[in-house]
Design a protein around this motif. Structure first.
Motif, mmCIF file in Angstrom:
data_model
loop_
_atom_site.group_PDB
_atom_site.id
_atom_site.type_symbol
_atom_site.label_atom_id
_atom_site.label_comp_id
_atom_site.label_asym_id
_atom_site.label_seq_id
_atom_site.Cartn_x
_atom_site.Cartn_y
_atom_site.Cartn_z
ATOM 1 N N SER A 64 -22.580 -35.741 38.470
ATOM 2 C CA SER A 64 -23.203 -36.939 37.913
ATOM 3 C C SER A 64 -24.668 -37.047 38.332
ATOM 4 C CB SER A 64 -22.432 -38.176 38.371
ATOM 5 O OG SER A 64 -23.067 -39.348 37.951
ATOM 6 N N THR A 65 -24.949 -36.739 39.593
ATOM 7 C CA THR A 65 -26.331 -36.794 40.102
ATOM 8 C C THR A 65 -27.187 -35.708 39.476
ATOM 9 O OG1 THR A 65 -25.548 -37.677 42.222
ATOM 10 C CG2 THR A 65 -27.755 -36.707 42.183
ATOM 11 N N ILE A 66 -26.618 -34.485 39.344
ATOM 12 C CA ILE A 66 -27.380 -33.361 38.785
ATOM 13 C C ILE A 66 -27.770 -33.641 37.337
ATOM 14 C CG2 ILE A 66 -27.199 -30.947 38.051
ATOM 15 C CD1 ILE A 66 -25.551 -30.414 40.562
ATOM 16 N N LEU A 67 -26.844 -34.208 36.563
ATOM 17 C CA LEU A 67 -27.111 -34.480 35.145
ATOM 18 C C LEU A 67 -28.211 -35.514 34.951
ATOM 19 C CD1 LEU A 67 -23.474 -34.459 33.697
ATOM 20 C CD2 LEU A 67 -25.217 -32.669 33.502
ATOM 21 N N LYS A 68 -28.457 -36.320 35.978
ATOM 22 C CA LYS A 68 -29.506 -37.344 35.898
ATOM 23 C C LYS A 68 -30.888 -36.799 36.274
ATOM 24 C CE LYS A 68 -26.319 -41.133 36.949
ATOM 25 N NZ LYS A 68 -25.926 -42.161 37.966
ATOM 26 N N LEU A 69 -30.944 -35.573 36.792
ATOM 27 C CA LEU A 69 -32.230 -34.994 37.180
ATOM 28 C C LEU A 69 -33.085 -34.760 35.937
ATOM 29 C CD1 LEU A 69 -31.097 -32.375 39.870
ATOM 30 C CD2 LEU A 69 -32.151 -34.599 40.262
ATOM 31 N N PRO A 70 -34.359 -35.113 35.992
ATOM 32 C CA PRO A 70 -35.216 -34.997 34.800
ATOM 33 C C PRO A 70 -35.589 -33.562 34.456
ATOM 34 C CG PRO A 70 -36.499 -35.752 36.677
ATOM 35 C CD PRO A 70 -35.073 -35.728 37.130
ATOM 36 N N SER A 71 -35.652 -32.704 35.453
ATOM 37 C CA SER A 71 -36.108 -31.329 35.241
ATOM 38 C C SER A 71 -34.936 -30.379 35.013
ATOM 39 C CB SER A 71 -36.925 -30.863 36.448
ATOM 40 O OG SER A 71 -37.123 -29.479 36.427
ATOM 41 N N ALA A 72 -35.053 -29.542 33.988
ATOM 42 C CA ALA A 72 -34.022 -28.531 33.718
ATOM 43 C C ALA A 72 -33.968 -27.507 34.843
ATOM 44 C CB ALA A 72 -34.300 -27.841 32.388
ATOM 45 N N THR A 73 -35.142 -27.190 35.395
ATOM 46 C CA THR A 73 -35.201 -26.251 36.530
ATOM 47 C C THR A 73 -34.494 -26.836 37.742
ATOM 48 O OG1 THR A 73 -37.348 -25.448 35.734
ATOM 49 C CG2 THR A 73 -36.738 -24.911 37.999
ATOM 50 N N GLY A 74 -34.708 -28.123 37.980
ATOM 51 C CA GLY A 74 -34.043 -28.786 39.101
ATOM 52 C C GLY A 74 -32.536 -28.814 38.939
ATOM 53 N N ARG A 75 -32.092 -29.056 37.692
ATOM 54 C CA ARG A 75 -30.646 -29.067 37.431
ATOM 55 C C ARG A 75 -30.046 -27.685 37.652
ATOM 56 N NH1 ARG A 75 -32.269 -32.466 33.063
ATOM 57 N NH2 ARG A 75 -32.176 -30.696 31.621
ATOM 58 N N ALA A 76 -30.744 -26.656 37.179
ATOM 59 C CA ALA A 76 -30.241 -25.280 37.339
ATOM 60 C C ALA A 76 -30.171 -24.892 38.812
ATOM 61 C CB ALA A 76 -31.140 -24.310 36.574
ATOM 62 N N LYS A 77 -31.195 -25.274 39.576
ATOM 63 C CA LYS A 77 -31.216 -24.952 41.002
ATOM 64 C C LYS A 77 -30.101 -25.679 41.753
ATOM 65 C CE LYS A 77 -34.258 -24.916 45.051
ATOM 66 N NZ LYS A 77 -35.617 -25.272 45.585
ATOM 67 N N ALA A 78 -29.876 -26.944 41.403
ATOM 68 C CA ALA A 78 -28.816 -27.723 42.051
ATOM 69 C C ALA A 78 -27.446 -27.148 41.740
ATOM 70 C CB ALA A 78 -28.901 -29.178 41.602
ATOM 71 N N PHE A 79 -27.232 -26.769 40.482
ATOM 72 C CA PHE A 79 -25.952 -26.176 40.097
ATOM 73 C C PHE A 79 -25.719 -24.847 40.826
ATOM 74 C CE2 PHE A 79 -25.637 -28.820 36.115
ATOM 75 C CZ PHE A 79 -24.359 -29.307 36.371
ATOM 76 N N SER A 80 -26.799 -24.061 40.983
ATOM 77 C CA SER A 80 -26.652 -22.747 41.611
ATOM 78 C C SER A 80 -26.243 -22.852 43.077
ATOM 79 C CB SER A 80 -27.966 -21.953 41.501
ATOM 80 O OG SER A 80 -28.984 -22.539 42.311
ATOM 81 N N THR A 81 -26.645 -23.932 43.749
ATOM 82 C CA THR A 81 -26.267 -24.090 45.159
ATOM 83 C C THR A 81 -24.801 -24.478 45.315
ATOM 84 O OG1 THR A 81 -26.884 -26.436 45.218
ATOM 85 C CG2 THR A 81 -28.600 -24.835 45.758
ATOM 86 N N CYS A 82 -24.185 -24.950 44.237
ATOM 87 C CA CYS A 82 -22.777 -25.381 44.295
ATOM 88 C C CYS A 82 -21.815 -24.405 43.635
ATOM 89 C CB CYS A 82 -22.615 -26.737 43.599
ATOM 90 S SG CYS A 82 -23.604 -28.055 44.298
ATOM 91 N N SER A 83 -22.309 -23.557 42.749
ATOM 92 C CA SER A 83 -21.426 -22.730 41.930
ATOM 93 C C SER A 83 -20.577 -21.778 42.758
ATOM 94 C CB SER A 83 -22.256 -21.954 40.897
ATOM 95 O OG SER A 83 -23.212 -21.138 41.542
ATOM 96 N N SER A 84 -21.162 -21.175 43.796
ATOM 97 C CA SER A 84 -20.406 -20.221 44.621
ATOM 98 C C SER A 84 -19.233 -20.917 45.308
ATOM 99 C CB SER A 84 -21.327 -19.588 45.670
ATOM 100 O OG SER A 84 -22.375 -18.876 45.051
ATOM 101 N N HIS A 85 -19.529 -22.063 45.910
ATOM 102 C CA HIS A 85 -18.483 -22.824 46.593
ATOM 103 C C HIS A 85 -17.409 -23.271 45.613
ATOM 104 C CE1 HIS A 85 -16.860 -26.734 48.193
ATOM 105 N NE2 HIS A 85 -16.633 -25.938 49.225
ATOM 106 N N LEU A 86 -17.814 -23.686 44.427
ATOM 107 C CA LEU A 86 -16.874 -24.169 43.421
ATOM 108 C C LEU A 86 -15.949 -23.046 42.947
ATOM 109 C CD1 LEU A 86 -16.225 -26.824 42.033
ATOM 110 C CD2 LEU A 86 -17.808 -26.203 40.208
ATOM 111 N N MET A 87 -16.461 -21.831 42.841
ATOM 112 C CA MET A 87 -15.644 -20.680 42.449
ATOM 113 C C MET A 87 -14.562 -20.403 43.481
ATOM 114 S SD MET A 87 -18.604 -18.126 40.995
ATOM 115 C CE MET A 87 -17.488 -16.728 40.851
ATOM 116 N N VAL A 88 -14.942 -20.427 44.762
ATOM 117 C CA VAL A 88 -13.975 -20.176 45.833
ATOM 118 C C VAL A 88 -12.913 -21.273 45.877
ATOM 119 C CG1 VAL A 88 -13.687 -19.939 48.332
ATOM 120 C CG2 VAL A 88 -15.639 -18.868 47.203
ATOM 121 N N VAL A 89 -13.348 -22.527 45.734
ATOM 122 C CA VAL A 89 -12.412 -23.665 45.736
ATOM 123 C C VAL A 89 -11.388 -23.528 44.612
ATOM 124 C CG1 VAL A 89 -12.228 -26.137 45.246
ATOM 125 C CG2 VAL A 89 -13.931 -25.317 46.864
ATOM 126 N N THR A 90 -11.848 -23.174 43.414
ATOM 127 C CA THR A 90 -10.954 -23.047 42.262
ATOM 128 C C THR A 90 -9.911 -21.966 42.490
ATOM 129 O OG1 THR A 90 -12.739 -23.760 40.783
ATOM 130 C CG2 THR A 90 -10.863 -22.644 39.783
#
Length: 329
Positions: A230-256
């Motif tokens: 929810s917080t990431i989707l509110k970020l104004p910058s596409a670059t900021g959103r991509a960077k935020a998602f990238s810091t979580c994607s690895s952890h999210l893959m392992v959790v799944t």
């Protein structure tokens, strides 16, 4: 080598001296091949996770809360896989899966507490990402070194007393004459299937403990990611959103991968259990996730790749200097 059964009669039941892990003996022609495959996997897990653990300790750029927990997770993966894989390798080499009653109980105990610890550390990592993305201005204040150490200590120690009662109840239950398990290590579902009589209390105890150590951490992670996304989707910058998602994607893959396979095995009623399917689902959270861990956290993380490159370069240069000096002497 043929596995022998060594049980003692005791009234209408059998006093088990040992269990027989069928493992992968249903494919006898592939025993040598499987031994080689699992040996390579074990060496890769040890080396890959050891490298991640070392670089998070020696590289100053990785002395942050996120990499502190990644280092803990990598060390945990080494311990976790060492509970099951060496035994599997020995059984494949001997082509026999005899395991004593006591050794089975000990293996199950350490497997369960390390599995619980993995749930807790993944939850701590989700909390770290939540604070970093949802409260970035106060992140250094909240995730200070003292809190990180306290969280890690809680993750490593909380699970130890949880399974003492459940394992005592399980292994003091009367077992039927059958002592073969279609599994490659001593896990709860296949052992419960060998118990004679009503297993309702055992199953309920298993579900209650699983709810505490699996469901609650999973829900906390889920809530964290709902807020994170929810917080990431509110970020104004596409670059900021991509960077935020990238810091979580690895952890999210392992959790799944970890929680998905674990929930399927431990929350399926005994009556609907397929021991063969349980065995293969167990491969995901006992072997494949420790394999994926160094791949996910290295190949998908530039900071880790840079630190790993510097670490390997340093040791290559040091090795070259050492060999040159020894040749001159």
């Amino acid at each position: 080598m043929e596995c022998t059964r060594q049980n003692s009669p005791l009234g209408n039941h059998t006093a088990l001296v040992e269990f027989i892990l069928i493992g992968f003996s249903d494919v006898p022609k592939l025993q040598g091949f499987l031994f080689a495959v699992f040996m390579i996997i074990y060496v890769f897990i040890i080396m890959g996770n050891s490298l991640i653990f070392l670089i998070t300790k020696v590289d100053p750029s990785l002395h942050t809360p996120m990499y502190f927990f990644i280092g803990n997770f990598s060390f945990l993966e080494i311990c976790y896989v060492s509970v099951t894989l060496p035994r599997l390798l020995a059984d494949l080499w001997r082509q026999c899966g005899n395991i004593s009653f006591l050794a089975c109980a000990v293996q199950m105990y350490f497997f369960l507490i390390l599995g619980d610890t993995e749930c807790f550390i993944l939850t701590a990592m989700a909390f770290d990402r939540y604070v970093a993305i949802c409260n970035p201005l106060i992140y250094p204040v909240i995730m200070n070194s003292r809190l990180c150490v306290q969280l890690a200590a809680a993750c490593w120690t909380t699970a130890f007393p949880i399974h003492i009662v459940s394992i005592s109840v399980l292994f003091s239950s009367p077992f039927c004459e059958q002592n073969e398990m279609n599994h490659f290590f001593c896990d709860v579902p296949p052992i419960v299937q060998l118990v004679c009589g009503d297993t309702f209390i055992l199953e309920m105890l298993t579900y209650v403990i699983a709810a505490l150590v699996v469901t609650i951490p999973f829900l906390l992670i889920l809530v964290s990611y709902v807020k994170i996304i929810s917080t990431i989707l509110k970020l104004p910058s596409a670059t900021g959103r991509a960077k935020a998602f990238s810091t979580c994607s690895s952890h999210l893959m392992v959790v799944t991968l970890f929680f998905g396979s674990g929930i399927i095995v431990y929350f399926t009623p005994k009556s609907t259990h397929s021991s063969g399917m349980d065995k293969y689902f167990s491969l995901f959270y006992t072997i494949l996730i420790p394999v994926f861990n160094p791949i996910i956290y290295c190949l998908r993380n530039k900071a880790v790749m840079v630190a790993l490159g510097k670490f390997l370069q340093k040791w290559i240069v040091l090795g070259f200097i050492t060999s040159k000096n020894s040749s001159h002497s």
